[in-house]
Design a protein around this motif. Structure first.
Motif, PDB file in Angstrom:
ATOM      1  N   THR A  57       1.152  -1.051  -0.063  1.00  0.00           N
ATOM      2  CA  THR A  57       0.066   0.460  -0.159  1.00  0.00           C
ATOM      3  C   THR A  57       1.058   1.353   0.055  1.00  0.00           C
ATOM      4  N   ARG A  58       1.804   1.282   0.800  1.00  0.00           N
ATOM      5  CA  ARG A  58       2.115   2.101   1.435  1.00  0.00           C
ATOM      6  C   ARG A  58       3.337   2.832   0.287  1.00  0.00           C
ATOM      7  N   THR A  59       4.256   1.602   0.315  1.00  0.00           N
ATOM      8  CA  THR A  59       5.532   1.928  -0.747  1.00  0.00           C
ATOM      9  C   THR A  59       5.091   2.551  -2.297  1.00  0.00           C
ATOM     10  N   ARG A  60       4.098   1.660  -2.459  1.00  0.00           N
ATOM     11  CA  ARG A  60       4.120   2.072  -4.218  1.00  0.00           C
ATOM     12  C   ARG A  60       3.152   3.087  -4.283  1.00  0.00           C
ATOM     13  N   LEU A 107      10.643  -1.944  -8.373  1.00  0.00           N
ATOM     14  CA  LEU A 107      10.682  -3.025  -8.535  1.00  0.00           C
ATOM     15  C   LEU A 107      10.342  -3.954  -6.876  1.00  0.00           C
ATOM     16  N   ARG A 108       9.257  -4.380  -6.555  1.00  0.00           N
ATOM     17  CA  ARG A 108       8.871  -5.093  -5.344  1.00  0.00           C
ATOM     18  C   ARG A 108       8.638  -6.327  -5.947  1.00  0.00           C
ATOM     19  N   HIS A 109       9.566  -8.001  -4.901  1.00  0.00           N
ATOM     20  CA  HIS A 109       9.932  -8.872  -5.650  1.00  0.00           C
ATOM     21  C   HIS A 109       9.548  -9.467  -4.679  1.00  0.00           C
ATOM     22  N   GLN A 135      16.151  -6.383   1.915  1.00  0.00           N
ATOM     23  CA  GLN A 135      15.934  -5.833   2.011  1.00  0.00           C
ATOM     24  C   GLN A 135      15.436  -4.492   1.394  1.00  0.00           C
ATOM     25  N   HIS A 136      15.295  -3.700   1.486  1.00  0.00           N
ATOM     26  CA  HIS A 136      13.661  -2.359   1.765  1.00  0.00           C
ATOM     27  C   HIS A 136      14.392  -0.843   1.970  1.00  0.00           C
ATOM     28  N   PRO A 137      15.553  -0.496   0.780  1.00  0.00           N
ATOM     29  CA  PRO A 137      16.507   0.570   0.945  1.00  0.00           C
ATOM     30  C   PRO A 137      15.966   1.614   1.265  1.00  0.00           C
ATOM     31  N   THR A 138      14.692   2.196   0.747  1.00  0.00           N
ATOM     32  CA  THR A 138      14.371   3.035   0.879  1.00  0.00           C
ATOM     33  C   THR A 138      13.142   3.156   2.101  1.00  0.00           C
ATOM     34  N   GLN A 139      12.731   2.544   2.423  1.00  0.00           N
ATOM     35  CA  GLN A 139      11.921   2.582   4.002  1.00  0.00           C
ATOM     36  C   GLN A 139      12.514   2.779   4.907  1.00  0.00           C
ATOM     37  N   SER A 140      14.010   2.642   5.077  1.00  0.00           N
ATOM     38  CA  SER A 140      15.122   2.452   5.908  1.00  0.00           C
ATOM     39  C   SER A 140      15.527   4.087   6.047  1.00  0.00           C
ATOM     40  N   GLY A 168      11.859  -9.944   8.803  1.00  0.00           N
ATOM     41  CA  GLY A 168      11.725  -8.045   8.865  1.00  0.00           C
ATOM     42  C   GLY A 168      12.570  -7.577   7.257  1.00  0.00           C
ATOM     43  N   ARG A 169      12.270  -7.321   5.776  1.00  0.00           N
ATOM     44  CA  ARG A 169      13.973  -6.451   5.290  1.00  0.00           C
ATOM     45  C   ARG A 169      13.625  -5.256   5.840  1.00  0.00           C
ATOM     46  N   THR A 170      12.815  -4.862   6.713  1.00  0.00           N
ATOM     47  CA  THR A 170      12.552  -3.136   6.538  1.00  0.00           C
ATOM     48  C   THR A 170      14.143  -3.187   8.090  1.00  0.00           C
ATOM     49  N   VAL A 171      13.874  -3.845   9.206  1.00  0.00           N
ATOM     50  CA  VAL A 171      14.856  -3.653   9.680  1.00  0.00           C
ATOM     51  C   VAL A 171      16.067  -4.830   9.450  1.00  0.00           C
ATOM     52  N   THR A 229       8.232  -4.334  14.455  1.00  0.00           N
ATOM     53  CA  THR A 229       7.713  -4.553  13.169  1.00  0.00           C
ATOM     54  C   THR A 229       6.763  -6.000  13.094  1.00  0.00           C
ATOM     55  N   ARG A 230       6.016  -6.298  12.024  1.00  0.00           N
ATOM     56  CA  ARG A 230       4.984  -7.652  11.842  1.00  0.00           C
ATOM     57  C   ARG A 230       6.177  -8.970  11.879  1.00  0.00           C
ATOM     58  N   ILE A 231       4.801  -9.959  12.268  1.00  0.00           N
ATOM     59  CA  ILE A 231       6.175 -10.940  12.258  1.00  0.00           C
ATOM     60  C   ILE A 231       5.641 -11.634  11.147  1.00  0.00           C
ATOM     61  N   GLN A 232       6.269 -11.432   9.411  1.00  0.00           N
ATOM     62  CA  GLN A 232       6.001 -11.501   8.012  1.00  0.00           C
ATOM     63  C   GLN A 232       5.455 -13.159   8.036  1.00  0.00           C
ATOM     64  N   ARG A 233       4.339 -13.550   8.351  1.00  0.00           N
ATOM     65  CA  ARG A 233       3.236 -15.131   7.987  1.00  0.00           C
ATOM     66  C   ARG A 233       4.119 -15.382   6.663  1.00  0.00           C
ATOM     67  N   HIS A 267       6.769   1.966  13.181  1.00  0.00           N
ATOM     68  CA  HIS A 267       6.741   1.026  12.575  1.00  0.00           C
ATOM     69  C   HIS A 267       6.579   1.288  10.989  1.00  0.00           C
ATOM     70  N   PRO A 268       6.501   0.417  10.396  1.00  0.00           N
ATOM     71  CA  PRO A 268       7.079   0.722   8.920  1.00  0.00           C
ATOM     72  C   PRO A 268       5.250   0.427   8.666  1.00  0.00           C
ATOM     73  N   LEU A 269       4.809  -0.345   8.988  1.00  0.00           N
ATOM     74  CA  LEU A 269       3.073  -0.347   8.438  1.00  0.00           C
ATOM     75  C   LEU A 269       2.917  -1.183   7.937  1.00  0.00           C
ATOM     76  N   PRO A 270       2.639  -2.470   7.295  1.00  0.00           N
ATOM     77  CA  PRO A 270       0.785  -2.533   8.191  1.00  0.00           C
ATOM     78  C   PRO A 270       1.495  -3.541   9.087  1.00  0.00           C
ATOM     79  N   ARG A 271       0.634  -2.996  10.794  1.00  0.00           N
ATOM     80  CA  ARG A 271       0.534  -3.609  12.145  1.00  0.00           C
ATOM     81  C   ARG A 271      -0.545  -4.782  12.197  1.00  0.00           C
TER      82      ARG A 271
END
Ligand code: NCD
Length: 309
Positions: A57-60, A107-109, A135-140, A168-171, A229-233, A267-271
């Motif tokens: 949602t947020r990143t795009r 790109l998200r993949h 990784q998620h460099p733009t989030q960091s 969690g790629r954000t962390v 962070t969210r547990i990455q189900r 929190h990067p969200l979504p929670r």
């Protein structure tokens, strides 16, 4: 002088502190311009392609907003089933095709290393918007921007990263980016979801004091910033393991009473359930401001890699 023109944004550990400073200053300039109601046209005549092969949602939306706010235009694949990847097209061929349509590609993949693979296929700047559990460099970058805005500085802070530090790629990206600053890190996770050993080793190599603990309350007491962070189900092979770990940490308003005075909650969200909604009213709860900061930071990135800043 730092210069990002023509560069890919693939990993948080690619940056020098000068480059991060340039991104922060450019973002601040764009944020001020937006606040003043200026119409910007830095990206006029350019097209951004956003290719999202995982949910977002947020990143795009913040990348697309960023491009539109700079006077550029956007094409998108937001539903992987609607693209030819669903017919078995390789990432290489998808990227070779899109380079004929767009000047910059986000790109998200689901696959770790996908952004690097895409970057090898094209001369166009590739921006990694999340590669699986990588990784998620733009989030960091927007996380650091948020810390700067909320705290006035990053240097000197103790920052706790809590939750799913394994997947969690954000962390992963944030920990690496923070090595450019004078920080102490507290890594709070269940034993099964610890920060990958090679990242912890790199943090220590770079002289960052790191403490690993399972105890969220202990982390709260000593930290200036708590990054939940969210547990990455979606990364778990075993659903039972997810069920066992999903309630590992829940930050509540009453638990906040145990925290260091003035703590900032991010929190990067979504929670899902890891921050109770009664925390939202706490003035240091910065996560929705953090999400909004994605726009100026991504404006800066788009403009810098295309030489339009
Ligand atoms: C994160 C992601 O996609 O890694 N979301 C985001 O980009 N803000 C975090 C998550 O999904 O838990």
């Amino acid at each position: 002088m730092a210069n990002l023109k023509g560069k890919d944004i693939l990993r948080a550990d690619q940056f020098t502190r000068d480059e991060v400073t340039l991104i922060m200053e450019t973002a601040r300039r764009f944020e001020d311009a937006l606040r003043e109601g200026q119409m910007l046209n830095n990206m006029q005549g350019l097209v951004l392609a956003t290719l999202f092969f995982e949910p977002s949602t947020r990143t795009r939306l913040s990348f697309e907003t960023a491009m539109l706010r700079l006077g550029g235009q956007v094409i998108t694949v937001a539903e992987p089933k609607s693209s030819s990847a669903a017919k078995g097209e390789s990432l290489h061929d998808t990227i070779k095709t899109v380079e004929g349509y767009a000047d910059v590609i986000v790109l998200r993949h689901p696959k770790i290393g996908a952004a690097e693979e895409a970057a090898e296929a094209t001369e166009r700047p590739i921006i990694n918007a999340g590669d699986g559990a990588g990784q998620h460099p733009t989030q960091s970058l927007l996380d650091v921007y948020t810390i700067l805005k909320e705290k006035g500085t990053v240097d000197g802070l103790t920052i706790a990263l809590a939750g799913d530090l394994k997947y969690g790629r954000t962390v992963h990206s944030l920990a690496e980016l923070l090595t450019l600053y004078d920080v102490r890190l507290v890594l709070v996770s269940p034993e099964a979801l610890r920060m990958p050993g090679e990242i912890v080793a790199r943090l220590k190599e770079k002289g960052i004091p790191v403490e690993e603990t399972e105890d969220l309350e202990a982390g709260l007491k000593k930290s200036d910033v708590l990054y939940m962070t969210r547990i990455q189900r979606e990364r778990f092979d075993d659903p039972a393991e997810y069920e066992r770990l999903k309630g590992a940490y829940v930050l509540t308003r009453s638990l906040l009473d145990e925290a260091k005075e003035g703590i900032t909650i991010m929190h990067p969200l979504p929670r899902v359930n890891e921050i109770a909604t009664d925390v939202d009213a706490y003035e240091g709860a910065a996560y929705f401001r953090q999400a909004a900061n994605g726009v100026p930071v991504r404006m800066a990135l788009l403009a810098l890699v295309t030489g339009r800043a």
